[in-house]
Write a protein that holds these residues in place. Structure first.
Motif, PDB file in Angstrom:
ATOM      1  N   GLN A  38       0.849  -1.186   0.000  1.00  0.00           N
ATOM      2  CA  GLN A  38       0.000   0.000   0.000  1.00  0.00           C
ATOM      3  C   GLN A  38       0.891   1.245   0.000  1.00  0.00           C
ATOM      4  OE1 GLN A  38      -3.386  -0.129   2.328  1.00  0.00           O
ATOM      5  NE2 GLN A  38      -3.647  -2.303   1.970  1.00  0.00           N
ATOM      6  N   HIS A  39       0.374   2.321  -0.528  1.00  0.00           N
ATOM      7  CA  HIS A  39       1.149   3.561  -0.447  1.00  0.00           C
ATOM      8  C   HIS A  39       0.895   4.181   0.923  1.00  0.00           C
ATOM      9  CE1 HIS A  39      -2.323   6.211  -0.827  1.00  0.00           C
ATOM     10  NE2 HIS A  39      -2.764   5.420  -1.790  1.00  0.00           N
ATOM     11  N   GLY A  40       1.762   5.055   1.353  1.00  0.00           N
ATOM     12  CA  GLY A  40       1.661   5.624   2.684  1.00  0.00           C
ATOM     13  C   GLY A  40       0.964   6.966   2.757  1.00  0.00           C
ATOM     14  N   PHE A  41       0.536   7.488   1.622  1.00  0.00           N
ATOM     15  CA  PHE A  41      -0.024   8.837   1.596  1.00  0.00           C
ATOM     16  C   PHE A  41      -1.385   8.896   2.293  1.00  0.00           C
ATOM     17  CE2 PHE A  41      -2.513  12.167  -0.638  1.00  0.00           C
ATOM     18  CZ  PHE A  41      -1.802  13.266  -0.158  1.00  0.00           C
ATOM     19  N   ILE A  42      -1.501   9.820   3.262  1.00  0.00           N
ATOM     20  CA  ILE A  42      -2.763  10.095   3.940  1.00  0.00           C
ATOM     21  C   ILE A  42      -3.117  11.544   3.598  1.00  0.00           C
ATOM     22  CG2 ILE A  42      -3.989  10.167   6.148  1.00  0.00           C
ATOM     23  CD1 ILE A  42      -2.810   7.400   5.553  1.00  0.00           C
ATOM     24  N   PRO A  43      -4.121  11.759   2.744  1.00  0.00           N
ATOM     25  CA  PRO A  43      -4.463  13.124   2.324  1.00  0.00           C
ATOM     26  C   PRO A  43      -4.710  14.051   3.515  1.00  0.00           C
ATOM     27  CG  PRO A  43      -5.707  11.507   1.065  1.00  0.00           C
ATOM     28  CD  PRO A  43      -5.014  10.754   2.171  1.00  0.00           C
ATOM     29  N   GLY A  44      -4.021  15.180   3.496  1.00  0.00           N
ATOM     30  CA  GLY A  44      -4.223  16.206   4.509  1.00  0.00           C
ATOM     31  C   GLY A  44      -3.562  15.930   5.850  1.00  0.00           C
ATOM     32  N   ASP A  45      -2.787  14.881   5.959  1.00  0.00           N
ATOM     33  CA  ASP A  45      -2.169  14.541   7.243  1.00  0.00           C
ATOM     34  C   ASP A  45      -0.705  14.143   7.023  1.00  0.00           C
ATOM     35  OD1 ASP A  45      -1.461  13.649   9.773  1.00  0.00           O
ATOM     36  OD2 ASP A  45      -3.323  12.506  10.069  1.00  0.00           O
ATOM     37  N   ALA A  46       0.145  15.149   7.047  1.00  0.00           N
ATOM     38  CA  ALA A  46       1.567  14.919   6.771  1.00  0.00           C
ATOM     39  C   ALA A  46       2.222  14.015   7.814  1.00  0.00           C
ATOM     40  CB  ALA A  46       2.306  16.255   6.704  1.00  0.00           C
ATOM     41  N   SER A  47       1.824  14.149   9.068  1.00  0.00           N
ATOM     42  CA  SER A  47       2.418  13.313  10.121  1.00  0.00           C
ATOM     43  C   SER A  47       2.074  11.843   9.923  1.00  0.00           C
ATOM     44  CB  SER A  47       1.941  13.769  11.504  1.00  0.00           C
ATOM     45  OG  SER A  47       2.414  15.068  11.786  1.00  0.00           O
ATOM     46  N   SER A  48       0.818  11.546   9.615  1.00  0.00           N
ATOM     47  CA  SER A  48       0.416  10.157   9.375  1.00  0.00           C
ATOM     48  C   SER A  48       1.069   9.612   8.122  1.00  0.00           C
ATOM     49  CB  SER A  48      -1.105  10.036   9.264  1.00  0.00           C
ATOM     50  OG  SER A  48      -1.702  10.268  10.519  1.00  0.00           O
ATOM     51  N   THR A  49       1.192  10.460   7.105  1.00  0.00           N
ATOM     52  CA  THR A  49       1.871  10.037   5.879  1.00  0.00           C
ATOM     53  C   THR A  49       3.315   9.653   6.182  1.00  0.00           C
ATOM     54  OG1 THR A  49       0.466  11.366   4.438  1.00  0.00           O
ATOM     55  CG2 THR A  49       2.632  10.772   3.580  1.00  0.00           C
TER      56      THR A  49
END
Length: 99
Positions: A38-49
Motif C-alpha cells: 500500500q502507499h503511505g499517503f494520507i491526504p491532509g495529514d503529513a504526520s500520518s503520511t
C-alpha cells in the motif's frame, strides 16, 4: 568483523529464520503490519503520511533481506498464509452447516 562477513552472517540468520514455519509466520505478520503493498499517503495529514511511509520503508527493507536470503520466500509465506485462511474458512463453513 568486516562488512562482507557481517552481510554473510545476516543472510545466514535470515535463512535460519525462514527454515521454520514459525519464523515465516512472524516475518509475514511484520510485512503485513508494514503495509508494503500500500502507499503511505494520507491526504491532509503529513504526520500520518510520514509515519506510514516509515513503516513501509522498514517493511520493504525486510522484504529485500528475505528475498536476498531465500528467493521466492515471500511467495511461500503468502501461500502458507492463504492456506491457513482457506482452512479456517472451511472450518467455519463446516461449523455453520452443523448448527
Amino acid at each position: 568483523m568486516n562488512i562482507q562477513k557481517l552481510k554473510k552472517r545476516s543472510t545466514y540468520d535470515m535463512q535460519t529464520v525462514l527454515k521454520t514455519p514459525q519464523g515465516r509466520r512472524v516475518l509475514w505478520r511484520l510485512l503485513q503490519v508494514a503495509q508494503i503493498r500500500q502507499h503511505g499517503f494520507i491526504p491532509g495529514d503529513a504526520s500520518s503520511t510520514a509515519f506510514h511511509c516509515g513503516q513501509r520503508s522498514i517493511g520493504l527493507f525486510l522484504l529485500d533481506e528475505i528475498e536476498q536470503a531465500q528467493p521466492g520466500a515471500y511467495q511461500q509465506m503468502r501461500g502458507e498464509y492463504q492456506a491457513e485462511i482457506n482452512a479456517a474458512q472451511q472450518q467455519l463453513n463446516q461449523e455453520n452447516t452443523h448448527d
